[in-house]
Design a protein around this motif. Structure first.
Motif, short mmCIF file in Angstrom:
data_model
loop_
_atom_site.label_atom_id
_atom_site.label_comp_id
_atom_site.label_asym_id
_atom_site.label_seq_id
_atom_site.Cartn_x
_atom_site.Cartn_y
_atom_site.Cartn_z
N ALA A 97 0.83 -1.19 0.00
CA ALA A 97 0.00 0.00 0.00
C ALA A 97 0.88 1.25 0.00
O ALA A 97 1.95 1.26 0.63
N LYS A 98 0.42 2.24 -0.69
CA LYS A 98 1.11 3.53 -0.71
C LYS A 98 0.59 4.38 0.44
O LYS A 98 -0.64 4.49 0.64
N ASN A 99 1.48 4.97 1.20
CA ASN A 99 1.07 5.90 2.25
C ASN A 99 0.77 7.27 1.64
O ASN A 99 1.23 7.61 0.55
N ARG A 100 0.02 8.07 2.39
CA ARG A 100 -0.28 9.41 1.92
C ARG A 100 0.88 10.37 2.15
O ARG A 100 1.00 11.38 1.47
N GLY A 101 1.74 10.03 3.11
CA GLY A 101 2.82 10.93 3.47
C GLY A 101 4.19 10.32 3.26
O GLY A 101 4.33 9.24 2.67
N TYR A 102 5.21 11.02 3.79
CA TYR A 102 6.61 10.66 3.53
C TYR A 102 7.22 9.81 4.63
O TYR A 102 7.95 8.87 4.34
N ASP A 103 6.92 10.10 5.90
CA ASP A 103 7.70 9.40 6.92
C ASP A 103 7.01 8.16 7.48
O ASP A 103 7.64 7.38 8.18
N GLY A 104 5.73 7.97 7.17
CA GLY A 104 5.07 6.73 7.56
C GLY A 104 4.42 6.73 8.92
O GLY A 104 3.58 5.88 9.21
N LYS A 105 4.77 7.69 9.77
CA LYS A 105 4.18 7.72 11.10
C LYS A 105 2.89 8.53 11.09
O LYS A 105 2.83 9.61 10.48
N ARG A 106 1.87 8.01 11.77
CA ARG A 106 0.55 8.64 11.79
C ARG A 106 0.13 8.99 10.36
O ARG A 106 -0.24 10.13 10.06
N ASP A 107 0.18 7.99 9.53
CA ASP A 107 0.05 8.19 8.10
C ASP A 107 -0.88 7.14 7.52
O ASP A 107 -0.68 5.94 7.68
N ALA A 108 -1.93 7.60 6.83
CA ALA A 108 -2.90 6.70 6.23
C ALA A 108 -2.40 6.17 4.89
O ALA A 108 -1.47 6.71 4.28
N PHE A 109 -3.07 5.12 4.43
CA PHE A 109 -2.78 4.57 3.11
C PHE A 109 -3.79 5.13 2.13
O PHE A 109 -4.93 5.46 2.51
N ASP A 110 -3.41 5.22 0.85
CA ASP A 110 -4.43 5.61 -0.11
C ASP A 110 -4.60 4.59 -1.25
O ASP A 110 -5.72 4.32 -1.67
N ILE A 111 -3.54 4.01 -1.73
CA ILE A 111 -3.63 3.07 -2.84
C ILE A 111 -3.13 1.70 -2.40
O ILE A 111 -2.12 1.60 -1.69
N TRP A 112 -3.83 0.65 -2.83
CA TRP A 112 -3.45 -0.74 -2.53
C TRP A 112 -3.16 -1.49 -3.83
O TRP A 112 -3.78 -1.23 -4.86
N GLY A 113 -2.23 -2.45 -3.73
CA GLY A 113 -2.02 -3.37 -4.83
C GLY A 113 -3.08 -4.46 -4.82
O GLY A 113 -3.95 -4.49 -3.95
N GLN A 114 -2.97 -5.38 -5.77
CA GLN A 114 -3.99 -6.44 -5.90
C GLN A 114 -3.69 -7.63 -4.99
O GLN A 114 -4.56 -8.48 -4.79
N GLY A 115 -2.48 -7.70 -4.45
CA GLY A 115 -2.13 -8.76 -3.51
C GLY A 115 -1.42 -9.93 -4.16
O GLY A 115 -1.57 -10.20 -5.35
N THR A 116 -0.63 -10.63 -3.35
CA THR A 116 0.04 -11.85 -3.78
C THR A 116 -0.06 -12.88 -2.66
O THR A 116 0.12 -12.53 -1.49
N MET A 117 -0.37 -14.11 -3.02
CA MET A 117 -0.63 -15.15 -2.02
C MET A 117 0.67 -15.84 -1.62
O MET A 117 1.45 -16.26 -2.48
N VAL A 118 0.87 -15.98 -0.32
CA VAL A 118 1.99 -16.72 0.22
C VAL A 118 1.44 -17.88 1.03
O VAL A 118 0.61 -17.67 1.92
N THR A 119 1.87 -19.08 0.70
CA THR A 119 1.45 -20.28 1.43
C THR A 119 2.67 -20.96 2.00
O THR A 119 3.60 -21.31 1.27
N VAL A 120 2.68 -21.11 3.32
CA VAL A 120 3.80 -21.77 4.00
C VAL A 120 3.29 -23.14 4.47
O VAL A 120 2.47 -23.23 5.38
#
Lengths: 122, 107
Positions: free
Chosen positions: A97-120
């Motif tokens: 996910a892309k954050n709305r801001g630069y430093d990541g703290k107290r920062d919301a997301f705006d865009i998400w990828g479609q995802g990738t499945m990991v099976t262990v």
């Protein structure tokens, strides 16, 4: 158009390693923090890790600290998640996910990828 | 860790209805609260950040309110594409945490 495209998921044995990639486009990659979130049917959505736009600040969930490493290569507009010592409980769909801001703290997301499945699993 | 509790867990409504979903934080998170929509088999979509600000491109039928520990998401004039699962998330402090989700289905 802002896009995130994850890759690298698959089946891996317990104790194994996997590296996820998230290719970004449509925005100035170095200007934003980026995040990994995973989702399992049982535990729902779980924040995994955040990396600042500079790449100098990292934040991890306790469940992955010491095993996973988040990183970015600006020249490739790509975010990574190196996952080592994988456990069955790491089985999930992993989203970047892309954050709305630069430093990541107290920062919301705006865009998400479609995802990738990991099976262990063995 | 901050616990996020949504209610109800599931909700049935009809096309055209207005619905409200509640999210409660286990401690004060100011307005560092986001809402997401997730359709089956799809990635989450960001709807609201800072408790009440719409993400770019999100229609005004979605609205959020609240501060501190109690928050609401309201969806007006439900359309078929709005029937999905909705999640709240706090980003006041790490580890960021999500609610368990509210599944909105058609009555």
């Amino acid at each position: 158009e802002v896009q995130l495209l994850e890759s690298g998921g698959g089946l891996v044995q317990p104790g194994g390693s996997l590296r996820l990639s998230c290719a970004a486009s449509g925005f100035t990659f170095s200007g934003y923090a980026m995040t990994w979130v995973r989702q399992t049917p049982g535990k729902g959505l779980e924040w995994v890790s955040t990396l600042s736009g500079s790449g100098s600040s990292t934040y991890y969930a306790d469940s992955v600290k010491g095993r996973f490493t988040i990183s970015r290569v600006t020249s490739k507009n790509t975010l990574y998640l190196q996952m080592n010592s994988l456990r069955s409980e790491d089985t999930a769909v992993y989203y970047c996910a892309k954050n709305r801001g630069y430093d990541g703290k107290r920062d919301a997301f705006d865009i998400w990828g479609q995802g990738t499945m990991v099976t262990v699993s063995s | 860790d901050i616990q996020m509790t949504q209610s109800p867990s599931s909700l049935s409504a009809s096309v055209g209805d207005r619905v409200t979903i509640t999210c409660r934080a286990s401690q004060d998170i100011s307005n560092y609260l986001a809402w997401f929509q997730q359709r089956p088999g799809k990635a989450p979509k960001s709807l609201i950040y800072a408790a009440s600000s719409l993400q770019s491109g999100v229609p005004s039928k979605f609205s959020g309110s609240g501060s501190g520990t109690d928050f609401t998401l309201t969806i007006s004039s439900l359309q078929p594409e709005d029937f999905a699962t909705y999640y709240c998330q706090q980003y006041n402090s790490f580890p960021y945490t999500f609610g368990q989700g509210t599944k909105l289905d058609i009555k």
